[in-house]
Design an enzyme around this catalytic site. Structure first.
Site, PDB file in Angstrom:
ATOM      1  N   GLY A 221       0.812  -1.208   0.000  1.00  0.00           N
ATOM      2  CA  GLY A 221       0.000   0.000   0.000  1.00  0.00           C
ATOM      3  C   GLY A 221       0.847   1.260   0.000  1.00  0.00           C
ATOM      4  N   SER A 222       0.361   2.274   0.669  1.00  0.00           N
ATOM      5  CA  SER A 222       0.996   3.594   0.580  1.00  0.00           C
ATOM      6  C   SER A 222       2.355   3.692   1.263  1.00  0.00           C
ATOM      7  CB  SER A 222       0.055   4.666   1.148  1.00  0.00           C
ATOM      8  OG  SER A 222      -1.056   4.841   0.301  1.00  0.00           O
ATOM      9  N   THR A 223       2.757   2.682   2.055  1.00  0.00           N
ATOM     10  CA  THR A 223       4.133   2.725   2.577  1.00  0.00           C
ATOM     11  C   THR A 223       5.124   2.688   1.417  1.00  0.00           C
ATOM     12  OG1 THR A 223       4.202   0.305   2.872  1.00  0.00           O
ATOM     13  CG2 THR A 223       3.551   1.640   4.778  1.00  0.00           C
TER      14      THR A 223
END
Length: 489
Positions: A221-223
């Site tokens: 995801g956004s990591t």
């Protein structure tokens, strides 16, 4: 000598040569393979009849051998006071009379069993004394305070926590939940041991997976936007103040699909947003557009520099995280957000934060602190810190650190704030299956100005929060607990 006798003599000679050759081959060339074969019970009895070396955490054995009055003479035992066996099982593994070994019990078997060449002089000494050579003592890098903080903060939710020392690569915490107890599998009662192993393997929750380094990999995801931001800064074409397009909805080329922001609105004012603010507020549309602008080659190369695509040992084998190659623009847009076919271990995402924390130098993760002779305590080996790669420059690392601090100060990661300490972080909420709650991610390091610990947390399918989960809300407090445990020691 007539011809028939000559033929008999030649045949006899050939048969003797074949017999001599085959027995010599078995005795010399196949000896070790036969000795190590899992069905060779004589070797197993021999190994269990000597004192197997302990695995220690901060000087306390979490795997050790206890004398018993049976055929095997020593019973392998796991756990210690305040250090439950299930908390350390993904690292120690098990040593079983019916199921072999796993974890460090497997990878370091030669040292633990006393058969490794590093214990040569002990083996020679045992020949003259008539005693069995004892296994070596292996001290591992786990910090018991950080390990228990991670375990307690996960609170039984499915997921994993990894913590690293950015300066050395030492693994300070490695938790995989749900946990499991190796003791029944180590039983000398063969039926009990086999039943315990079969229950472990058949469990639908897959506790046998070490979720930190293997099992089913996760979309980060956004990591993963940290990798995308790194690629942008490393290109020389962007700074933290560079303006990006941040509409409420981004139309993807070559398809009717779109990408939207989690809040539903645009990022920034006037349809544009700085790279720094885009990371702080985890803007999807700006990062998707940025990834397409950078291109597949640049994105793939940056991911590889952080370790994606590479399997390695710590000495437990770490599954290779992956970033897709030869993506078309819509696929690349999704990949730049850590979706599509991007998959990562929690260790991999801890490595991304660790490299940023360490000024752009990524240290090789390691679990072994030192190996000692269990009887004399003489040092046998002590692994030195070594660089894994240098994925980004010092300037890029500094810029990313400032951007990650803003995520915690007043962005999506405020749940990880520690009073008096600057924390750098990135949140992630990863879609992974139709109709399923998203995985909650958080990766961070602290203190930002002198990092002591880098952490990655994943909570599967939102954990207790379910579909209402977000990385900051669910995984952030877990990362905070681990960072505090290290910083406050």
């Amino acid at each position: 000598m007539n011809n028939p006798l000559k033929h008999v003599a030649v045949v006899g000679f050939v048969m003797f040569a074949l017999l001599f050759g085959s027995t010599s081959f078995v005795q010399y060339f196949q000896a070790q393979a036969l000795r190590d074969h899992e069905l060779n019970t004589r070797t197993l009895v021999e190994e269990l009849s000597r004192e197997r070396g302990p695995i220690l955490v901060d000087g306390t054995p979490v795997a050790y051998s206890v004398p018993v009055d049976d055929t095997y003479e020593y019973q392998r035992t796991y756990g210690a006071d305040g250090m439950p066996a299930e908390v350390y099982a993904p690292v120690t593994g098990f040593f079983s009379i019916v199921s072999g070994a796993s974890g460090l019990e497997k990878t370091e078997n030669g040292l633990l069993a006393g058969t490794d060449d590093a214990l040569f002089y002990d083996k020679i000494s045992s020949i003259f004394t008539g005693s069995q050579p004892a296994g070596a003592a292996i001290e591992i890098t786990l910090d018991p305070e950080a390990q228990m903080a991670a375990w307690n903060a996960l609170g039984g939710q499915k997921g994993s926590v990894v913590a690293l020392d950015p300066k050395t690569g030492d693994v300070l915490a490695m938790v995989s939940s749900p946990g499991w107890n190796p003791n029944p599998i180590a039983s000398h009662d063969r039926d009990e041991a086999l039943n315990a192993y079969e229950r472990l393997i058949a469990d639908d929750d897959n506790p046998a997976y070490n979720r930190a380094i293997g099992g089913n990999l996760y979309p980060p995801g956004s990591t993963f936007k940290l990798v995308t931001a790194a690629a942008a800064l490393e290109s020389g074409e962007y700074t933290p103040d560079s303006q990006l397009s941040g509409p409420a909805t981004l139309d993807l080329p070559q398809t009717t699909a779109t990408i939207s922001n989690s809040g539903g609105g645009a990022c920034g004012s006037g349809g544009t947003v700085s790279l720094a603010d885009s990371l702080k507020n985890s803007c999807n549309t700006s990062f998707a557009d940025l990834g397409m602008t950078l291109g597949s080659d640049a994105m793939s190369e940056q991911a590889q520099k952080f370790g994606f695509g590479e399997s390695f040992d710590i000495p437990l084998q770490v599954s290779a995280s992956s970033f897709p190659s030869d993506t078309n623009p819509p696929q690349l847009a999704q990949s730049s957000l850590g979706q599509f076919e991007v998959r990562a271990t929690p260790l991999q995402m801890a490595m991304v934060s660790s490299a940023i924390a360490n000024g752009g130098s990524l240290m090789h993760p390691q679990l072994i602190d030192q190996v000692r002779n269990a009887r004399t305590l003489d040092l046998i080996s002590e692994p030195s810190p070594r660089e894994f790669s240098r994925p980004i420059s010092g300037d890029t690392a500094s810029a990313l650190t400032d951007m990650m601090v803003s995520v915690v100060d007043d962005g999506t990661g405020t749940a990880a704030q520690i009073p008096g300490v600057d924390v750098a972080a990135k949140t992630g909420t990863a879609q992974h299956a139709q109709g399923a709650a998203p995985h909650a991610w958080f990766t961070s390091f602290a203190p930002a100005d002198d990092p002591q610990v880098a952490v990655a947390v994943v909570v599967e399918s939102g954990g207790n929060a379910g579909s209402q989960a977000s990385g900051g809300r669910v995984a952030g407090p877990i990362a905070k607990a681990v960072m505090e445990a290290v910083i406050n020691e």
